[in-house]
Write a protein that holds these residues in place. Structure first.
Motif: not given
Lengths: 104, 394
Positions: B152, B156, B172, B199-203, B226, B229-230, B233
Motif C-alpha cells: 500500500g 501510494d 484523490d 479500492c486499493t488504498i482507499g484514495h 493496501g 495501509y489505506g 491513511r
C-alpha cells in the motif's frame, strides 16, 4: 509476467525468453536503454545533491574548493566509498545482467 | 512536477529520495509528451502511409496499429524508455518504505486501523492479484506477506511520482471530481450507504465521505496490504470509512444495502468473467433508486485506431493483461449484462476538480453529458478529464 496472464492476443514475439517485453531486433539494446536512463537518474541525483550542498555551504559561508579537494584526496582508500561505488554500479548496470534461470 | 503527498502517512524523504522522485516524474513527462509526440508523428508520416500502401486502407483498429508500429524506431524508443521509467517509479520509493516500516506499522496499530480493518486471511486471492506484478510494481497488490503494508505504501508513494501532480494532492482527484459531478448532476440523490469496490488504498473512497459526510462509506479490496495501509491513511485523515477484504465477485453484504456502488480504475484489472460477476453483484447490492458508477478508461469503440493503440500499450507492456479486453467492451452492454436496463444507463466526462475547479464541474453537470471520445478523455486528450459510466437501479 506469467505466461497465463498475458493478454490473450499478445504475439509471443513481443516478449523475450525472460518474459520481459522485447522491443529491439538485438535484445542487447533492450538492456542498454535502462542503463542509459539509470545513468541519467544518477546524474540528476548528484546534480541536485551538489546544488543543495552548494546552497548550504554558501548560506553558512563555509564553501571552500581547497577543503573539498582535500576531502576527495583522503577518500582514495576509504572502504565505505568503494562500497558505495559498488552499489552505484549495481543500481545502474543491473539491467545488463542475464535474468536468473535464462540461458545465455 | 513531482507530487509531495499531503496526508499524515506521507514519507519522511531524504534529499536523495526527493531528487530521485523528481527525476522519474520529469522523465515520465518527457516520455509521455515528447516521445509520445514523436511516435504520433512517426505513425502519421511513416507507419500509416506504409500500411495504407500495403493494404489499400488505413489501419482500422488498435491491434492493427500496434502490429504496424512494432517495427518503427519511435515505438521502440518510446516503449523501452517507458517500461524502464515505470520500474524506476517503484525503485525510487521501495527503499523509503522499507526504511519507514516501524513508523508505518506503529501508525496502523496506534490509530486503531489495524484492529478495525476487516481482513479475511483465509480468502483465496485471485490470480490477477497473485500472478501479476501489476503496473510492473514488484509483488503487485499482493505484496510481501512479511510486511503487508509495504504494498500500500509503495503504491501510494509510487502513484505520487507516476501521476506527475495530475491526480490530486492525496491522489484523490478522481474521487473528488466524480463525487462533485454526482452532487451537481443529481442534487436529489442523497446516498446514505456508499461502497467503493477495488479500492486499493482507499484514495478515491475518502472523497465520498467528504462529499456526503452523513453517509456510511465502505471500501473493499481483495489485497490486505493496501487495505491495512489505506485504513490507517483514512484514520489519520480523520475520515470514517470501513475497510473490508472481499472479492468483487462475491461481496459479503446483504441485497439492497447500498445507494451508491462506485469503482475507479478497477474494471480494466479484472478478467471478463470477474467483470461480469461484479456488475451482477453491484446490481444485487443496490437499493431501488441506487446508482452504479465506474470511473474508467474510455472504450476503444469511441476512439480512433491510434488513440486506442496508445492506451492499449499498457495491456502488453505494463502487466495489465485485461486492459484492452475491457476497453474493447461496450460499457452499456456491461451494464445490461449485469441486469440494468438500457434506459437507466448513464455516462459522462467530468473535468478534474483539482485542475479546473468546482465551477467547471458544475457547468459540465448542468450540460448534456459530453461525448466520450479521444477529444474529451484519455491520455491524449487536452487537459485532464475523467470518464464515468454506470446505471441506475429501478
Amino acid at each position: 509476467m506469467s505466461d497465463a496472464l498475458r493478454p490473450e492476443d499478445a504475439p509471443p514475439s513481443i516478449y523475450g525468453p525472460d518474459g520481459r517485453p522485447q522491443f529491439f531486433a538485438d535484445p542487447a539494446m533492450d538492456r542498454f536503454v535502462p542503463v542509459v536512463l539509470n545513468l541519467a537518474s544518477e546524474l540528476w541525483v548528484q546534480a541536485e545533491t551538489i546544488a543543495n550542498l552548494r546552497a548550504l555551504l554558501e548560506e553558512d559561508g563555509v564553501a571552500s574548493a581547497e577543503r573539498l579537494d582535500a576531502i576527495a584526496e583522503a577518500s582514495a582508500s576509504d572502504p565505505d566509498r568503494e562500497a558505495a561505488l559498488r552499489a552505484f554500479i549495481d543500481r545502474i548496470f543491473t539491467p545488463l545482467r542475464e535474468a536468473p534461470g535464462v540461458a545465455a | 512536477m513531482v507530487l509531495q503527498l499531503k496526508h499524515a502517512m506521507r514519507p519522511q524523504q531524504a534529499a536523495e529520495d526527493v531528487a530521485r522522485g523528481r527525476f522519474v516524474s520529469g522523465l515520465r513527462s518527457f516520455i509521455l509528451n515528447d516521445l509520445a509526440q514523436d511516435m504520433r508523428q512517426a505513425y502519421d508520416q511513416r507507419v500509416a502511409p506504409a500500411f495504407e500502401k500495403a493494404h489499400g486502407r488505413p489501419p482500422e483498429s488498435s491491434a492493427e496499429v500496434h502490429k504496424a508500429m512494432r517495427a518503427d524506431p519511435a515505438f521502440k524508443v518510446y516503449s523501452a524508455c517507458r517500461v524502464r521509467a515505470q520500474s524506476m517509479v517503484w525503485d525510487a520509493v521501495a527503499p523509503v518504505v522499507q526504511r519507514e516500516r516501524a513508523k508505518l506499522e506503529a501508525a496502523a496499530n496506534d490509530s486503531g486501523a489495524a484492529a478495525a480493518v476487516k481482513l479475511a486471511p483465509d480468502m483465496e486471492l485471485p490470480r490477477n492479484v497473485t500472478g501479476l506484478d501489476v503496473h510492473l510494481m514488484p509483488g503487485g497488490y499482493a505484496g510481501d506477506a512479511d510486511f503487508p503494508m509495504a504494498a500500500g505504501a509503495v503504491y501510494d508513494q509510487g502513484l505520487a511520482i507516476f501521476s506527475m501532480g495530475l491526480m490530486g494532492q492525496n491522489l484523490d482527484d478522481i474521487g473528488l471530481s466524480m463525487s462533485t459531478y454526482v452532487r451537481n448532476a443529481f442534487p436529489d440523490f442523497k446516498p446514505a450507504r456508499i461502497l467503493d469496490v477495488g479500492c486499493t488504498i482507499g484514495h478515491n473512497s475518502l472523497p465520498w465521505k467528504q462529499a456526503y459526510p452523513d453517509a456510511e462509506v465502505h471500501a473493499v479490496d481483495v489485497a490486505a496490504g493496501g487495505l491495512l495501509y489505506g485504513a490507517t491513511r483514512a484514520k489519520l485523515q480523520g475520515l470514517d470509512v470501513a475497510f473490508h477484504q472481499m472479492n468483487a465477485e462475491a461481496l459479503d453484504f446483504p441485497d439492497g444495502s447500498f445507494d451508491l456502488v462506485f469503482s475507479s480504475m478497477f474494471l480494466h484489472e479484472l478478467s471478463a468473467k470477474t467483470r461480469r460477476a461484479f456488475f451482477r453483484e453491484a446490481r444485487r447490492l443496490l437499493r431501488p433508486g441506487g446508482l452504479l458508477l465506474n470511473m474508467e478508461l474510455p472504450p476503444n469503440s469511441q476512439m480512433g485506431a491510434f488513440e486506442g493503440f496508445y492506451l492499449d500499450w499498457d495491456c502488453y507492456y505494463n502487466e495489465e493483461p485485461f486492459y484492452k479486453g475491457f476497453r474493447d467492451e461496450d460499457p452499456r452492454a456491461l451494464c445490461r449484462d449485469g441486469g440494468f436496463a438500457d434506459e437507466d444507463y448513464v455516462q459522462f466526462v467530468t473535468p478534474s476538480l483539482g485542475i479546473y475547479g468546482a465551477e467547471a464541474i458544475a457547468t459540465a453537470a448542468a450540460s448534456d453529458p459530453l461525448a466520450v471520445n479521444s477529444e474529451t478523455t484519455g491520455r491524449l486528450a487536452e487537459g485532464v478529464n475523467w470518464f464515468g459510466f454506470g446505471a441506475w437501479k429501478r
